[in-house]
Write a protein that holds these residues in place. Sequence first.
Motif, PDB file in Angstrom:
ATOM      1  N   PHE A 138      52.930  59.954  51.710  1.00 27.98           N
ATOM      2  CA  PHE A 138      53.874  59.906  50.588  1.00 27.98           C
ATOM      3  C   PHE A 138      53.869  58.538  49.909  1.00 27.98           C
ATOM      4  CE2 PHE A 138      58.246  58.959  49.108  1.00 27.98           C
ATOM      5  CZ  PHE A 138      58.251  59.814  48.019  1.00 27.98           C
ATOM      6  N   ARG A 139      53.883  57.471  50.708  1.00 32.10           N
ATOM      7  CA  ARG A 139      53.884  56.127  50.125  1.00 32.10           C
ATOM      8  C   ARG A 139      52.633  55.888  49.279  1.00 32.10           C
ATOM      9  NH1 ARG A 139      55.269  51.579  54.452  1.00 32.10           N
ATOM     10  NH2 ARG A 139      54.863  50.334  52.594  1.00 32.10           N
ATOM     11  N   HIS A 140      51.489  56.354  49.777  1.00 32.71           N
ATOM     12  CA  HIS A 140      50.239  56.172  49.040  1.00 32.71           C
ATOM     13  C   HIS A 140      50.294  56.902  47.692  1.00 32.71           C
ATOM     14  CE1 HIS A 140      45.968  56.044  48.097  1.00 32.71           C
ATOM     15  NE2 HIS A 140      45.982  57.355  47.996  1.00 32.71           N
ATOM     16  N   LEU A 141      50.732  58.151  47.716  1.00 26.67           N
ATOM     17  CA  LEU A 141      50.766  58.942  46.484  1.00 26.67           C
ATOM     18  C   LEU A 141      51.886  58.481  45.561  1.00 26.67           C
ATOM     19  CD1 LEU A 141      50.109  62.464  48.034  1.00 26.67           C
ATOM     20  CD2 LEU A 141      48.519  61.083  46.688  1.00 26.67           C
ATOM     21  N   ALA A 142      53.007  58.011  46.146  1.00 27.24           N
ATOM     22  CA  ALA A 142      54.121  57.547  45.318  1.00 27.24           C
ATOM     23  C   ALA A 142      53.710  56.300  44.530  1.00 27.24           C
ATOM     24  CB  ALA A 142      55.335  57.254  46.197  1.00 27.24           C
ATOM     25  N   ARG A 143      52.978  55.411  45.178  1.00 22.92           N
ATOM     26  CA  ARG A 143      52.485  54.228  44.460  1.00 22.92           C
ATOM     27  C   ARG A 143      51.543  54.637  43.313  1.00 22.92           C
ATOM     28  NH1 ARG A 143      51.700  51.750  49.800  1.00 22.92           N
ATOM     29  NH2 ARG A 143      53.228  50.082  50.094  1.00 22.92           N
ATOM     30  N   LYS A 144      50.741  55.653  43.590  1.00 21.29           N
ATOM     31  CA  LYS A 144      49.734  56.066  42.611  1.00 21.29           C
ATOM     32  C   LYS A 144      50.349  56.738  41.391  1.00 21.29           C
ATOM     33  CE  LYS A 144      45.518  58.884  42.270  1.00 21.29           C
ATOM     34  NZ  LYS A 144      44.578  59.757  43.015  1.00 21.29           N
ATOM     35  N   TYR A 145      51.383  57.571  41.616  1.00 17.85           N
ATOM     36  CA  TYR A 145      51.891  58.396  40.524  1.00 17.85           C
ATOM     37  C   TYR A 145      53.283  58.006  40.019  1.00 17.85           C
ATOM     38  CZ  TYR A 145      48.082  61.587  41.740  1.00 17.85           C
ATOM     39  OH  TYR A 145      46.859  62.142  41.982  1.00 17.85           O
ATOM     40  N   HIS A 146      53.899  56.972  40.582  1.00 16.61           N
ATOM     41  CA  HIS A 146      55.274  56.665  40.182  1.00 16.61           C
ATOM     42  C   HIS A 146      55.345  56.390  38.678  1.00 16.61           C
ATOM     43  CE1 HIS A 146      59.268  54.953  40.014  1.00 16.61           C
ATOM     44  NE2 HIS A 146      59.469  55.480  41.209  1.00 16.61           N
ATOM     45  N   PRO A 147      56.342  56.980  37.983  1.00 14.89           N
ATOM     46  CA  PRO A 147      56.470  56.801  36.528  1.00 14.89           C
ATOM     47  C   PRO A 147      56.569  55.350  36.096  1.00 14.89           C
ATOM     48  CG  PRO A 147      57.863  58.618  37.263  1.00 14.89           C
ATOM     49  CD  PRO A 147      57.330  57.961  38.510  1.00 14.89           C
ATOM     50  N   ASP A 148      57.177  54.483  36.950  1.00 14.02           N
ATOM     51  CA  ASP A 148      57.287  53.075  36.576  1.00 14.02           C
ATOM     52  C   ASP A 148      55.924  52.408  36.448  1.00 14.02           C
ATOM     53  OD1 ASP A 148      59.958  53.470  36.652  1.00 14.02           O
ATOM     54  OD2 ASP A 148      60.357  52.284  38.461  1.00 14.02           O
ATOM     55  N   LEU A 149      54.923  52.959  37.131  1.00 15.84           N
ATOM     56  CA  LEU A 149      53.574  52.390  37.079  1.00 15.84           C
ATOM     57  C   LEU A 149      52.647  53.188  36.175  1.00 15.84           C
ATOM     58  CD1 LEU A 149      53.100  51.575  40.873  1.00 15.84           C
ATOM     59  CD2 LEU A 149      54.077  50.143  39.073  1.00 15.84           C
ATOM     60  N   ASN A 150      53.160  54.271  35.587  1.00 23.44           N
ATOM     61  CA  ASN A 150      52.351  55.118  34.693  1.00 23.44           C
ATOM     62  C   ASN A 150      53.167  55.444  33.451  1.00 23.44           C
ATOM     63  OD1 ASN A 150      49.819  56.094  36.483  1.00 23.44           O
ATOM     64  ND2 ASN A 150      51.659  56.038  37.769  1.00 23.44           N
ATOM     65  N   GLY A 182      54.678  56.583  30.226  1.00 25.80           N
ATOM     66  CA  GLY A 182      54.296  57.555  29.207  1.00 25.80           C
ATOM     67  C   GLY A 182      53.402  58.665  29.675  1.00 25.80           C
ATOM     68  N   SER A 183      53.034  58.676  30.954  1.00 27.32           N
ATOM     69  CA  SER A 183      52.138  59.719  31.458  1.00 27.32           C
ATOM     70  C   SER A 183      52.955  60.886  32.012  1.00 27.32           C
ATOM     71  CB  SER A 183      51.219  59.156  32.550  1.00 27.32           C
ATOM     72  OG  SER A 183      50.454  60.209  33.130  1.00 27.32           O
ATOM     73  N   LYS A 184      52.983  61.984  31.267  1.00 29.36           N
ATOM     74  CA  LYS A 184      53.693  63.186  31.732  1.00 29.36           C
ATOM     75  C   LYS A 184      53.018  63.774  32.964  1.00 29.36           C
ATOM     76  CE  LYS A 184      56.982  63.550  28.670  1.00 29.36           C
ATOM     77  NZ  LYS A 184      58.415  63.494  29.063  1.00 29.36           N
ATOM     78  N   GLU A 185      51.688  63.685  33.009  1.00 28.50           N
ATOM     79  CA  GLU A 185      50.946  64.229  34.145  1.00 28.50           C
ATOM     80  C   GLU A 185      51.326  63.502  35.433  1.00 28.50           C
ATOM     81  OE1 GLU A 185      46.309  64.921  35.619  1.00 28.50           O
ATOM     82  OE2 GLU A 185      46.744  64.136  33.619  1.00 28.50           O
ATOM     83  N   ALA A 186      51.402  62.160  35.355  1.00 34.26           N
ATOM     84  CA  ALA A 186      51.782  61.386  36.536  1.00 34.26           C
ATOM     85  C   ALA A 186      53.223  61.675  36.934  1.00 34.26           C
ATOM     86  CB  ALA A 186      51.608  59.892  36.255  1.00 34.26           C
ATOM     87  N   GLU A 187      54.090  61.841  35.949  1.00 30.18           N
ATOM     88  CA  GLU A 187      55.494  62.134  36.248  1.00 30.18           C
ATOM     89  C   GLU A 187      55.638  63.461  36.975  1.00 30.18           C
ATOM     90  OE1 GLU A 187      59.778  62.750  33.913  1.00 30.18           O
ATOM     91  OE2 GLU A 187      58.019  62.011  32.840  1.00 30.18           O
ATOM     92  N   GLU A 188      54.936  64.496  36.502  1.00 35.25           N
ATOM     93  CA  GLU A 188      55.005  65.808  37.140  1.00 35.25           C
ATOM     94  C   GLU A 188      54.401  65.757  38.544  1.00 35.25           C
ATOM     95  OE1 GLU A 188      56.577  68.549  36.162  1.00 35.25           O
ATOM     96  OE2 GLU A 188      57.313  67.313  34.509  1.00 35.25           O
ATOM     97  N   LYS A 189      53.291  64.998  38.669  1.00 30.89           N
ATOM     98  CA  LYS A 189      52.653  64.888  39.979  1.00 30.89           C
ATOM     99  C   LYS A 189      53.577  64.180  40.959  1.00 30.89           C
ATOM    100  CE  LYS A 189      49.148  65.396  42.755  1.00 30.89           C
ATOM    101  NZ  LYS A 189      48.702  66.733  43.199  1.00 30.89           N
ATOM    102  N   PHE A 190      54.286  63.152  40.485  1.00 29.82           N
ATOM    103  CA  PHE A 190      55.215  62.439  41.359  1.00 29.82           C
ATOM    104  C   PHE A 190      56.339  63.360  41.822  1.00 29.82           C
ATOM    105  CE2 PHE A 190      59.091  60.023  42.086  1.00 29.82           C
ATOM    106  CZ  PHE A 190      58.665  59.123  43.038  1.00 29.82           C
ATOM    107  N   LYS A 191      56.839  64.198  40.921  1.00 32.24           N
ATOM    108  CA  LYS A 191      57.902  65.134  41.291  1.00 32.24           C
ATOM    109  C   LYS A 191      57.418  66.104  42.374  1.00 32.24           C
ATOM    110  CE  LYS A 191      60.482  65.053  36.935  1.00 32.24           C
ATOM    111  NZ  LYS A 191      60.930  65.856  35.757  1.00 32.24           N
ATOM    112  N   GLU A 192      56.171  66.582  42.236  1.00 37.56           N
ATOM    113  CA  GLU A 192      55.615  67.496  43.238  1.00 37.56           C
ATOM    114  C   GLU A 192      55.492  66.801  44.592  1.00 37.56           C
ATOM    115  OE1 GLU A 192      51.907  68.951  41.819  1.00 37.56           O
ATOM    116  OE2 GLU A 192      52.750  69.875  40.007  1.00 37.56           O
ATOM    117  N   VAL A 193      54.996  65.559  44.564  1.00 41.37           N
ATOM    118  CA  VAL A 193      54.835  64.801  45.808  1.00 41.37           C
ATOM    119  C   VAL A 193      56.192  64.541  46.454  1.00 41.37           C
ATOM    120  CG1 VAL A 193      54.153  62.553  46.727  1.00 41.37           C
ATOM    121  CG2 VAL A 193      52.650  63.738  45.128  1.00 41.37           C
TER     122      VAL A 193
END
Length: 354
Positions: free
Chosen positions: A25-37, A39-50
């Motif tokens: 979870f920590r690995h994927l949260a760092r990768k997809y967290h909205p604060d680090l991406n 404007g990316s809707k794809e990353a936001e949705e992926k973070f919610k799934e994770v």
Amino acid sequence: MTKADYYETLGVKRDASADDLKKAFRHLARKYHPDLNKGSKEAEEKFKEVNEAYQVLSDPQKKAQYDQVGHAEFEPGDTTGYRTPSYDDLFRDFGLGDIFDAFSVGSRRTRQRAGADLRYDIAITLSDAFYGTRNTVSIPHYVNCEACHGTGAEPGYLKDCPTCKGTGEIRHPQRMGTRQVMNIVQCPECGGSGKQIGKPCTTCQGKGAQQKTRRIDVTIPRGVADGQFLRIAGEGEPGENRGPPGDLYVVVHVKPHERFERQGTDLNTNAVVGLPTALLGGEITLPTLTGSAVLKIPRGTQSHTLFRLRGQGMPSMNSDNRGDLMVKVIVKIPSNLTKHQEALMKEAFIGVPL
């Protein structure tokens, strides 16, 4: 849209340990967290799934329910009011709080903790599952002690902690480079509550809670399937430090029926017919969960032929649609014919290809 498997979402095996889940979870949260991406809707949705996958699999009870029923129509949690945690909040939950606490200047008390969830298994009949039912269940659980109101102390014996002066925290000035910051830690004497018990409550022996039995009315909706569960918010154990109570999960078990076997919203049953009916055709009356239905048997029906009676199955959840009744016709062959009957049968079937 079908949800992805939670284990696949986190990229772990089904026997992954709690530490494996946390690392993934920590690995994927760092990768997809909205604060680090930004404007990316794809990353936001992926973070919610994770995040959703981790919230379920990191909770032993919810994980056990998910392993049993998967993405059932009863969801394992309620995401109403969901807020994406900030990057700082996210990693404070993983034991990195001291880094952020060092810059804190406000007063902090012990974090409120939600109460534990409870599970209750209930058995119902297939007819109950068809029509829906209402049951009263008795749930043993802990409640705040009435004598001490959950403090764990006799009246007048709850005092401010002398170590932290009732604040629940210890502050130490600390230099970080050229800056001086305040490092704030939880008071070790009172556990962050800011209070100390001078004399434990004699009713609850200082625990602040008592075990009691509570009767709760549970409404089982029509169409419920075996293994599905109902979430009743706020009926679990009380929270700590005035935190919210947990939830009650009522797991439904549908008892086997003597005549019908359920498969999704369809029902399967067998019907035995005599040889004359199979040869010449006719009608038979079948029992259903709501009464009876007539099935027409065509001439020359073979044994184990499957017929479908549309709309005679189980109702769908939250819908007026119903499945079908699948009828397997089994032709009963006479085994004790008289010589006269055998002669008649041979005469009747002269020239008939078999």
